[in-house]
Motif scaffolding. Structure first.
Motif, PDB file in Angstrom:
ATOM      1  N   VAL A 120       0.840  -1.022   0.093  1.00  0.00           N
ATOM      2  CA  VAL A 120       0.166   0.014   0.034  1.00  0.00           C
ATOM      3  C   VAL A 120       0.848   1.078   0.295  1.00  0.00           C
ATOM      4  N   PHE A 121       1.877   1.357   0.928  1.00  0.00           N
ATOM      5  CA  PHE A 121       2.829   2.734   1.087  1.00  0.00           C
ATOM      6  C   PHE A 121       4.072   2.338   0.502  1.00  0.00           C
ATOM      7  N   GLY A 122       4.967   1.223   0.189  1.00  0.00           N
ATOM      8  CA  GLY A 122       6.216   1.083  -0.352  1.00  0.00           C
ATOM      9  C   GLY A 122       7.118   1.011   0.565  1.00  0.00           C
ATOM     10  N   TYR A 123       7.168   1.683   1.709  1.00  0.00           N
ATOM     11  CA  TYR A 123       8.608   1.570   2.569  1.00  0.00           C
ATOM     12  C   TYR A 123       8.147   1.654   3.949  1.00  0.00           C
ATOM     13  N   SER A 124       9.116   1.298   4.764  1.00  0.00           N
ATOM     14  CA  SER A 124       8.941   1.579   6.319  1.00  0.00           C
ATOM     15  C   SER A 124       9.393   3.107   6.353  1.00  0.00           C
ATOM     16  N   PHE A 125       9.076   3.609   7.697  1.00  0.00           N
ATOM     17  CA  PHE A 125       9.277   5.215   8.039  1.00  0.00           C
ATOM     18  C   PHE A 125      10.677   5.445   7.760  1.00  0.00           C
ATOM     19  N   SER A 126      11.497   4.506   8.341  1.00  0.00           N
ATOM     20  CA  SER A 126      12.926   4.931   7.997  1.00  0.00           C
ATOM     21  C   SER A 126      13.507   5.125   6.446  1.00  0.00           C
ATOM     22  N   THR A 127      13.056   4.079   5.829  1.00  0.00           N
ATOM     23  CA  THR A 127      13.364   4.095   4.327  1.00  0.00           C
ATOM     24  C   THR A 127      12.699   5.236   3.719  1.00  0.00           C
ATOM     25  N   TRP A 128      11.476   5.745   4.179  1.00  0.00           N
ATOM     26  CA  TRP A 128      10.898   6.626   3.498  1.00  0.00           C
ATOM     27  C   TRP A 128      11.684   8.327   3.910  1.00  0.00           C
ATOM     28  N   ARG A 129      12.182   8.029   4.976  1.00  0.00           N
ATOM     29  CA  ARG A 129      12.701   9.420   5.247  1.00  0.00           C
ATOM     30  C   ARG A 129      14.232   9.665   4.633  1.00  0.00           C
ATOM     31  N   PHE A 130      14.557   8.645   4.065  1.00  0.00           N
ATOM     32  CA  PHE A 130      15.792   8.760   3.372  1.00  0.00           C
ATOM     33  C   PHE A 130      15.421   9.142   2.139  1.00  0.00           C
ATOM     34  N   HIS A 131      14.062   8.540   1.497  1.00  0.00           N
ATOM     35  CA  HIS A 131      13.620   9.396   0.216  1.00  0.00           C
ATOM     36  C   HIS A 131      13.354  10.759   0.237  1.00  0.00           C
ATOM     37  N   LEU A 132      12.824  11.237   1.368  1.00  0.00           N
ATOM     38  CA  LEU A 132      12.290  12.434   1.522  1.00  0.00           C
ATOM     39  C   LEU A 132      13.566  13.412   1.348  1.00  0.00           C
ATOM     40  N   ARG A 133      14.900  12.770   1.695  1.00  0.00           N
ATOM     41  CA  ARG A 133      16.178  13.653   1.948  1.00  0.00           C
ATOM     42  C   ARG A 133      16.844  13.200   0.681  1.00  0.00           C
ATOM     43  N   GLY A 134      16.314  12.734  -0.448  1.00  0.00           N
ATOM     44  CA  GLY A 134      17.039  12.790  -1.720  1.00  0.00           C
ATOM     45  C   GLY A 134      17.855  11.569  -2.004  1.00  0.00           C
ATOM     46  N   THR A 135      17.802  10.302  -1.154  1.00  0.00           N
ATOM     47  CA  THR A 135      18.465   9.161  -1.246  1.00  0.00           C
ATOM     48  C   THR A 135      17.603   8.035  -1.730  1.00  0.00           C
ATOM     49  N   PRO A 136      17.239   7.668  -2.944  1.00  0.00           N
ATOM     50  CA  PRO A 136      16.254   6.735  -3.168  1.00  0.00           C
ATOM     51  C   PRO A 136      16.618   5.268  -3.029  1.00  0.00           C
ATOM     52  N   ILE A 137      16.882   4.939  -1.695  1.00  0.00           N
ATOM     53  CA  ILE A 137      17.123   3.469  -1.423  1.00  0.00           C
ATOM     54  C   ILE A 137      15.720   2.855  -1.453  1.00  0.00           C
ATOM     55  N   ARG A 138      15.975   1.305  -1.326  1.00  0.00           N
ATOM     56  CA  ARG A 138      14.556   0.733  -1.521  1.00  0.00           C
ATOM     57  C   ARG A 138      14.828  -0.044  -0.097  1.00  0.00           C
ATOM     58  N   SER A 139      15.811  -0.416   0.442  1.00  0.00           N
ATOM     59  CA  SER A 139      15.729  -1.538   1.516  1.00  0.00           C
ATOM     60  C   SER A 139      17.152  -1.217   2.250  1.00  0.00           C
ATOM     61  N   GLY A 140      17.264  -2.249   3.622  1.00  0.00           N
ATOM     62  CA  GLY A 140      18.760  -2.048   4.224  1.00  0.00           C
ATOM     63  C   GLY A 140      19.553  -2.468   3.539  1.00  0.00           C
ATOM     64  N   ALA A 141      19.614  -3.042   2.413  1.00  0.00           N
ATOM     65  CA  ALA A 141      20.736  -3.689   1.808  1.00  0.00           C
ATOM     66  C   ALA A 141      21.243  -2.636   0.731  1.00  0.00           C
ATOM     67  N   ASP A 142      20.351  -1.511   0.254  1.00  0.00           N
ATOM     68  CA  ASP A 142      20.803  -0.497  -0.487  1.00  0.00           C
ATOM     69  C   ASP A 142      21.855   0.473   0.678  1.00  0.00           C
ATOM     70  N   ILE A 143      21.371   0.586   1.825  1.00  0.00           N
ATOM     71  CA  ILE A 143      22.377   1.331   2.691  1.00  0.00           C
ATOM     72  C   ILE A 143      23.548   0.799   2.730  1.00  0.00           C
ATOM     73  N   GLY A 144      23.850  -0.350   2.890  1.00  0.00           N
ATOM     74  CA  GLY A 144      25.038  -1.053   2.959  1.00  0.00           C
ATOM     75  C   GLY A 144      25.812  -1.039   1.666  1.00  0.00           C
ATOM     76  N   TRP A 145      24.990  -1.194   0.633  1.00  0.00           N
ATOM     77  CA  TRP A 145      25.637  -1.063  -0.979  1.00  0.00           C
ATOM     78  C   TRP A 145      26.158   0.646  -1.090  1.00  0.00           C
ATOM     79  N   ILE A 146      25.446   1.546  -0.477  1.00  0.00           N
ATOM     80  CA  ILE A 146      25.934   3.058  -0.483  1.00  0.00           C
ATOM     81  C   ILE A 146      27.106   3.255   0.425  1.00  0.00           C
ATOM     82  N   ALA A 147      27.057   2.652   1.536  1.00  0.00           N
ATOM     83  CA  ALA A 147      28.313   3.065   2.396  1.00  0.00           C
ATOM     84  C   ALA A 147      29.497   2.174   1.937  1.00  0.00           C
ATOM     85  N   SER A 148      29.288   1.228   1.124  1.00  0.00           N
ATOM     86  CA  SER A 148      30.643   0.601   0.493  1.00  0.00           C
ATOM     87  C   SER A 148      31.018   1.180  -0.788  1.00  0.00           C
ATOM     88  N   LEU A 149      30.480   1.816  -1.232  1.00  0.00           N
ATOM     89  CA  LEU A 149      30.594   2.655  -2.444  1.00  0.00           C
ATOM     90  C   LEU A 149      31.792   3.580  -2.539  1.00  0.00           C
TER      91      LEU A 149
END
Length: 254
Positions: free
Chosen positions: A195-224
Motif C-alpha cells: 500500500v505504502f511502499g517503504y518503512s518509515f526509516s526508508t521513506w525518510r531517506f527518500h524525502l532527503r533525496g536518497t532513493p534507497i529501497r531497503s537496508g541492503a541499499d544502505i550497505g551498498w551505498i556505504a561501501s561505494l
C-alpha cells in the motif's frame, strides 16, 4: 500479563487481521508525521524556534496524560497488561501519535521505535475491545492482542519482522504466541509494502533525496568508493616516466 498457554485456531486469523489493520494505521501515522514536519518547514519558522513551539504544543498533551510524552519504556511495561476502557485507550493512542508527530516535526531528537511499540500495544487493546462487540471476531485476552499489536505496529513503522518476533518471544516466553506474532508481523510488513511502499526509516531517506529501497541499499551505498564510480575505460593510462608527447596524446580532449 495474562496470556493463554494454548491458543485456539481462531487466534491465527485474528493475528493476521491485527497485522493488516496495524499496517494501515501505521501508514496514516507515518503520513501524519511527515505532514507536520512539512508544515513546520513551510511556516518559514527559524529552526531554533521550532522546538519551542513544539514544546508549547506538547504541554497540553502531557497534562491530559503524561504517558503521551513518555519514551515508551515505562508506559509500555506499566500498561501493556492492563485492560483499558475503549475511550481511554483511544484518547491515549491518538495523544501519543500526535505527540510523536509533533516531536519529530519540531526537530526534537529521536524516532518512532519505542513509540511504535507503545502505540502498537494500545492498538491491540483497542482491537480487543472491538472484538468483544463485533460478530465474527474472536474474543481473546487483552494481553494477547496487546503483544500482537505491539509487534505488528513496530514492524509496519520500523521494519524488522524477525527482530520484533524475537522481542515478543523474549517478553512472553511462549512459542504459541510468538507464532501469532510472526504471522501478524508478516501481514503488517506486506500491507505497508503493497500500500505504502517503504518503512518509515526508508521513506525518510527518500524525502532527503536518497532513493534507497531497503537496508541492503544502505550497505551498498556505504561501501561505494570513488574508484568504483569512475569509468576507467574512457581514459588511456600512461606511466609517469613516459615521454611528454605520449602523455599529451593520452590526455582527454578539452
Amino acid at each position: 500479563m495474562a496470556l493463554p498457554q494454548m491458543l485456539p485456531l481462531s487466534a491465527y486469523p485474528m493475528a493476521i487481521l491485527v497485522g493488516i489493520s496495524a499496517g494501515m494505521v501505521a501508514i496514516a501515522i507515518m503520513r501524519g508525521v511527515t505532514a507536520i514536519e512539512a508544515g513546520f518547514r513551510r511556516s518559514k519558522m527559524p529552526v531554533w524556534l521550532r522546538p519551542v513551539v513544539g514544546g508549547l504544543l506538547l504541554g497540553p498533551l502531557g497534562m491530559v496524560s503524561p504517558a503521551t510524552l513518555s519514551s515508551g519504556h515505562a508506559a509500555l511495561h506499566a500498561q501493556i497488561g492492563l485492560s483499558l476502557p475503549l475511550l481511554t485507550a483511544l484518547v491515549l493512542f491518538l495523544g501519543k501519535a500526535v505527540a510523536s508527530s509533533i516531536s519529530i516535526g519540531a526537530g526534537f531528537r529521536g524516532g518512532l521505535f519505542f513509540a511504535s511499540l507503545f502505540l502498537g500495544s494500545l492498538f491491540g487493546k483497542l482491537f480487543a475491545d472491538v472484538a468483544l462487540v463485533v460478530p465474527g471476531l474472536a474474543a481473546m485476552p487483552v494481553g494477547f492482542y496487546a503483544v500482537v499489536g505491539m509487534s505488528a505496529m513496530a514492524v509496519a513503522i520500523v521494519g524488522g519482522p524477525m527482530t520484533m518476533t524475537f522481542l515478543a518471544l523474549e517478553s512472553t516466553g511462549q512459542f504459541s504466541i510468538t507464532i501469532c506474532v510472526l504471522a501478524a508481523a508478516i501481514a503488517a510488513s506486506i500491507t505497508v509494502k503493497r500500500v505504502f511502499g517503504y518503512s518509515f526509516s526508508t521513506w525518510r531517506f527518500h524525502l532527503r533525496g536518497t532513493p534507497i529501497r531497503s537496508g541492503a541499499d544502505i550497505g551498498w551505498i556505504a561501501s561505494l568508493t570513488v574508484g568504483r564510480l569512475m569509468r576507467s575505460g574512457d581514459v588511456r593510462m600512461v606511466h609517469e616516466a613516459e615521454p611528454e608527447v605520449l602523455r599529451r596524446e593520452a590526455a582527454p580532449a578539452r
